[in-house]
Write a protein that holds these residues in place. Sequence first.
Motif, PDB file in Angstrom:
ATOM      1  N   ASP A   1       9.943 103.182  76.286  1.00 33.71           N
ATOM      2  CA  ASP A   1       8.834 103.871  75.651  1.00 33.71           C
ATOM      3  C   ASP A   1       8.142 104.792  76.653  1.00 33.71           C
TER       4      ASP A   1
ATOM      5  N   ILE B   1      10.484 107.719  77.642  1.00 35.73           N
ATOM      6  CA  ILE B   1      10.633 108.758  76.612  1.00 35.73           C
ATOM      7  C   ILE B   1       9.328 109.540  76.475  1.00 35.73           C
TER       8      ILE B   1
ATOM      9  N   VAL C   1      16.094 101.761  65.912  1.00 38.89           N
ATOM     10  CA  VAL C   1      15.972 102.849  66.882  1.00 38.89           C
ATOM     11  C   VAL C   1      15.167 103.993  66.283  1.00 38.89           C
ATOM     12  N   THR C   2      15.493 104.358  65.031  1.00 34.68           N
ATOM     13  CA  THR C   2      14.731 105.467  64.424  1.00 34.68           C
ATOM     14  C   THR C   2      13.274 105.072  64.247  1.00 34.68           C
TER      15      THR C   2
ATOM     16  N   TYR D   1      11.476 103.039  66.046  1.00 33.15           N
ATOM     17  CA  TYR D   1      10.715 103.050  67.294  1.00 33.15           C
ATOM     18  C   TYR D   1      10.547 104.462  67.832  1.00 33.15           C
ATOM     19  N   LEU D   2      11.573 105.300  67.642  1.00 32.50           N
ATOM     20  CA  LEU D   2      11.436 106.690  68.085  1.00 32.50           C
ATOM     21  C   LEU D   2      10.322 107.382  67.308  1.00 32.50           C
TER      22      LEU D   2
ATOM     23  N   LEU E   1       6.978 109.128  68.792  1.00 29.86           N
ATOM     24  CA  LEU E   1       6.629 110.508  68.416  1.00 29.86           C
ATOM     25  C   LEU E   1       5.209 110.562  67.868  1.00 29.86           C
TER      26      LEU E   1
END
Lengths: 282, 144
Positions: free
Chosen positions: A25, A28, A239-240, A242-243, A247
Amino acid sequence: MKTLILIILGIVVAPFLGGLIAGLDRKITARFQSRFGPPIVQPFFDVAKLFGKVKVVNNFWQVFCAWIYVIAAALSVGLFFAQSDLLLIFFVQAIGAVFLVMGALSTPSPYSQVGAQRELIQILTYEPLIILVFVSIYLVTGSFRIDEILQYSQPLMHKLPLMFIVLGYALTIKLRKSPFDFSTSHHAHQELVKGVLTEFSGPYLGLIEIAHWYETILILGICALFWHTSFIGMVILLVTTYLAEILIDNTMARMTWRWMLGYVWSIGLAMSFVNLIWLYAG
Amino acid sequence: MFKKFISKSRAKSPWIMHFDGGSCNGCDIEVLACLTPLYDVERFGIVNVGNPKHADVLLVTGTINHRNAKVLRNIYDQMPDPKGVIAIGACGLSGGIFRECYNVLGGVDKVIPVDVYVPGCPAKPEAIIDGVVAALGKFEGLKG
Ligand code: SF4
């Protein structure tokens, strides 16, 4: 016997996963801000360092609350891995959340007090939504038990897409990410200093950090239930999610708690109703 | 093994806190420049915290005078051990151009023990980062 092994596995593996997720986290987030960012294992260094610091406590109650918080978080993840009852998991993690607030309230520091009040409001905001999610899972699968939910033949996502978004709201609040980071903030240079965490220091802050990793895993685990039929689908979903979470964290500013309560409840309740009506009429 | 990991982690994760005495703001913006994407000190695990109870390293800029000496002392006392102090800029070292003022005590070390001195007026961000790294040397010597 199998259950016991699963519980122990959950309690041991979850903090490592949670720490890695926290590290990813930060990495990224740094990349979003065109920085290089800390190594992925940075959260482990942070916690190890915190454990090496001198204990400074205000009162005994604080120590007690930090321990209860981490134990409750670990237990709820253990129960989740042991495929126990969703409601039981919910109550165990709620106890942990409330003890964190009590620990913060036990000290006279104004930052800690305000942070604790806001944390209470956050709890008030996400707990009903999580209950609604669990109830709708029950309505689809006919059980609160995870092992029976896992028997269900198709992904819950087909039946409860809106409930997944509602769970996403709860996840954002639980992870204390913007725009819902009222009670504390990752980089504590804002109006609250560190909110609920102000008065926790050294090893106790480390304990709370570990509890936070457990909670991350717990909520992501509940998200994973929405695509339990295939492993790949589950991983892609997590994954999506958490991304998207990172964001949102990087693009949103913090609002007021009134806005949070009104917005999350109205949207959350509306989505739940639409989803449940659709479930029955459709 | 665990103790070794802890002492290694100390050097890997210094959380800094910034205290501004009577600075002209020159050194302060250089400290903040370290946190920007250009220098990006977070890649060394350095996080700027606003809470002395979470901080490991105290960066002090500006002169120390009769007023803020108490505050500085108080903040220093609230930081749990092990901790380090870095005095930044000519003002932090000795009082700098404000040295002769009637209210100025002098450098940071008149009030609290200082581990590393970073000279300059203002101190360069590279020098400040160097200073933090030098302060970590103190942590590395400690046994977990
Ligand atoms: S050392 Fe120079 S730049 Fe830094 S605070 Fe003092 S006068 Fe300003």
